[in-house]
Design a protein around this motif. Structure first.
Motif, PDB file in Angstrom:
ATOM      1  N   SER A  57       0.855  -1.184   0.000  1.00 47.42           N
ATOM      2  CA  SER A  57       0.000   0.000   0.000  1.00 47.42           C
ATOM      3  C   SER A  57       0.891   1.234   0.000  1.00 47.42           C
ATOM      4  O   SER A  57       1.788   1.356   0.834  1.00 47.42           O
ATOM      5  CB  SER A  57      -0.880  -0.020   1.251  1.00 47.42           C
ATOM      6  N   LEU A  58       0.625   2.128  -0.925  1.00 46.68           N
ATOM      7  CA  LEU A  58       1.443   3.342  -1.034  1.00 46.68           C
ATOM      8  C   LEU A  58       0.752   4.535  -0.384  1.00 46.68           C
ATOM      9  O   LEU A  58      -0.470   4.545  -0.236  1.00 46.68           O
ATOM     10  CB  LEU A  58       1.716   3.646  -2.509  1.00 46.68           C
ATOM     11  N   PRO A  59       1.511   5.552  -0.014  1.00 46.52           N
ATOM     12  CA  PRO A  59       0.942   6.706   0.677  1.00 46.52           C
ATOM     13  C   PRO A  59       0.241   7.701  -0.234  1.00 46.52           C
ATOM     14  O   PRO A  59       0.401   8.900  -0.105  1.00 46.52           O
ATOM     15  CB  PRO A  59       2.160   7.331   1.353  1.00 46.52           C
ATOM     16  N   ALA A  60      -0.552   7.220  -1.167  1.00 48.86           N
ATOM     17  CA  ALA A  60      -1.291   8.113  -2.057  1.00 48.86           C
ATOM     18  C   ALA A  60      -2.386   8.856  -1.307  1.00 48.86           C
ATOM     19  O   ALA A  60      -2.913   9.856  -1.795  1.00 48.86           O
ATOM     20  CB  ALA A  60      -1.896   7.344  -3.224  1.00 48.86           C
ATOM     21  N   ASN A  61      -2.721   8.376  -0.107  1.00 46.93           N
ATOM     22  CA  ASN A  61      -3.757   9.049   0.669  1.00 46.93           C
ATOM     23  C   ASN A  61      -3.369  10.493   0.980  1.00 46.93           C
ATOM     24  O   ASN A  61      -4.219  11.366   1.043  1.00 46.93           O
ATOM     25  CB  ASN A  61      -4.075   8.280   1.949  1.00 46.93           C
ATOM     26  N   LEU A  62      -2.091  10.771   1.143  1.00 43.02           N
ATOM     27  CA  LEU A  62      -1.648  12.144   1.383  1.00 43.02           C
ATOM     28  C   LEU A  62      -1.937  13.009   0.158  1.00 43.02           C
ATOM     29  O   LEU A  62      -2.447  14.121   0.281  1.00 43.02           O
ATOM     30  CB  LEU A  62      -0.160  12.185   1.723  1.00 43.02           C
ATOM     31  N   ILE A  63      -1.671  12.488  -1.018  1.00 46.76           N
ATOM     32  CA  ILE A  63      -1.943  13.229  -2.252  1.00 46.76           C
ATOM     33  C   ILE A  63      -3.441  13.452  -2.409  1.00 46.76           C
ATOM     34  O   ILE A  63      -3.889  14.538  -2.772  1.00 46.76           O
ATOM     35  CB  ILE A  63      -1.359  12.493  -3.468  1.00 46.76           C
ATOM     36  N   MET A  76     -10.777   8.565  -1.158  1.00 48.75           N
ATOM     37  CA  MET A  76     -11.256   7.265  -0.694  1.00 48.75           C
ATOM     38  C   MET A  76     -10.414   6.877   0.517  1.00 48.75           C
ATOM     39  O   MET A  76      -9.272   7.297   0.641  1.00 48.75           O
ATOM     40  CB  MET A  76     -11.134   6.228  -1.805  1.00 48.75           C
ATOM     41  N   ARG A  77     -11.002   6.073   1.378  1.00 49.25           N
ATOM     42  CA  ARG A  77     -10.305   5.635   2.582  1.00 49.25           C
ATOM     43  C   ARG A  77     -10.028   4.138   2.505  1.00 49.25           C
ATOM     44  O   ARG A  77     -10.732   3.412   1.822  1.00 49.25           O
ATOM     45  CB  ARG A  77     -11.145   5.957   3.812  1.00 49.25           C
ATOM     46  N   THR A  78      -9.015   3.704   3.222  1.00 49.52           N
ATOM     47  CA  THR A  78      -8.701   2.278   3.240  1.00 49.52           C
ATOM     48  C   THR A  78      -9.484   1.550   4.325  1.00 49.52           C
ATOM     49  O   THR A  78      -9.576   0.323   4.291  1.00 49.52           O
ATOM     50  CB  THR A  78      -7.201   2.043   3.469  1.00 49.52           C
ATOM     51  N   ASP A  79     -10.072   2.284   5.257  1.00 52.85           N
ATOM     52  CA  ASP A  79     -10.790   1.646   6.362  1.00 52.85           C
ATOM     53  C   ASP A  79     -12.306   1.667   6.201  1.00 52.85           C
ATOM     54  O   ASP A  79     -13.018   1.068   7.002  1.00 52.85           O
ATOM     55  CB  ASP A  79     -10.412   2.291   7.691  1.00 52.85           C
ATOM     56  N   GLN A  80     -12.809   2.366   5.180  1.00 50.81           N
ATOM     57  CA  GLN A  80     -14.248   2.457   4.947  1.00 50.81           C
ATOM     58  C   GLN A  80     -14.524   2.526   3.450  1.00 50.81           C
ATOM     59  O   GLN A  80     -13.748   3.111   2.714  1.00 50.81           O
ATOM     60  CB  GLN A  80     -14.835   3.722   5.588  1.00 50.81           C
ATOM     61  N   GLU A  81     -15.647   1.951   3.054  1.00 47.65           N
ATOM     62  CA  GLU A  81     -16.073   2.041   1.658  1.00 47.65           C
ATOM     63  C   GLU A  81     -16.635   3.438   1.397  1.00 47.65           C
ATOM     64  O   GLU A  81     -17.163   4.080   2.295  1.00 47.65           O
ATOM     65  CB  GLU A  81     -17.163   1.000   1.371  1.00 47.65           C
ATOM     66  N   GLY A  82     -16.537   3.894   0.164  1.00 48.53           N
ATOM     67  CA  GLY A  82     -17.169   5.145  -0.211  1.00 48.53           C
ATOM     68  C   GLY A  82     -16.190   6.233  -0.584  1.00 48.53           C
ATOM     69  O   GLY A  82     -14.982   6.057  -0.558  1.00 48.53           O
ATOM     70  N   THR A  83     -16.760   7.372  -0.954  1.00 46.36           N
ATOM     71  CA  THR A  83     -16.004   8.556  -1.334  1.00 46.36           C
ATOM     72  C   THR A  83     -16.285   9.634  -0.299  1.00 46.36           C
ATOM     73  O   THR A  83     -17.427   9.809   0.124  1.00 46.36           O
ATOM     74  CB  THR A  83     -16.446   9.039  -2.729  1.00 46.36           C
TER      75      THR A  83
END
Length: 106
Positions: A57-63, A76-83
Motif C-alpha cells: 500500500s502506497l501513501p497516495a492518501n496524502l496526495i 477514498m479511505r482504506t478503512d471504509q467504503e465510499g467517497t
C-alpha cells in the motif's frame, strides 16, 4: 534459466538478492549526497522506486487529501467504503451529495 515473463526485474531472485544485500550502502550513499548537497537524482529516484515497489500500500492518501483540501476533489479511505470530502476549515465549501458525483466533478 531466466524467466522472460517477469513483471519486473526486481522480482528476479538473483537481482532481488543483490539489491537487498546492497540496499543499506545504497541508502548511505544517497543520504551522504543529500547531507553534502550533492545531487544524486538517478540513485535517489531508483531508491524511491525500489521502496515503493516493495510496498503493498502506497501513501497516495496524502496526495488525495491535498487534492481534496485545495480543490474539493474527494478521497477514498482504506478503512471504509465510499467517497469522502472533508470541510477542512471554515473557508472550504460543502460540495453536496457525493453519491451522485462522477470522477472529476467539483
Amino acid at each position: 534459466e531466466k524467466n522472460a515473463d517477469l513483471p519486473n526485474l526486481l522480482v528476479d531472485p538473483g537481482f532481488a538478492k543483490e539489491l537487498n544485500e546492497g540496499q543499506l550502502a545504497w541508502r548511505r550513499v544517497v543520504g551522504l549526497g543529500v547531507a553534502s548537497g550533492i545531487a544524486t537524482p538517478a540513485m535517489s529516484a531508483g531508491l524511491g522506486y525500489f521502496d515503493q515497489y516493495r510496498r503493498a500500500s502506497l501513501p497516495a492518501n496524502l496526495i488525495q487529501a491535498q487534492r481534496d483540501f485545495f480543490g474539493g476533489h474527494t478521497y477514498m479511505r482504506t478503512d471504509q467504503e465510499g467517497t469522502f470530502h472533508t470541510l477542512w476549515d471554515d473557508t472550504h465549501k460543502d460540495i453536496g451529495d457525493l453519491k451522485g458525483r462522477t470522477a472529476g466533478e467539483i
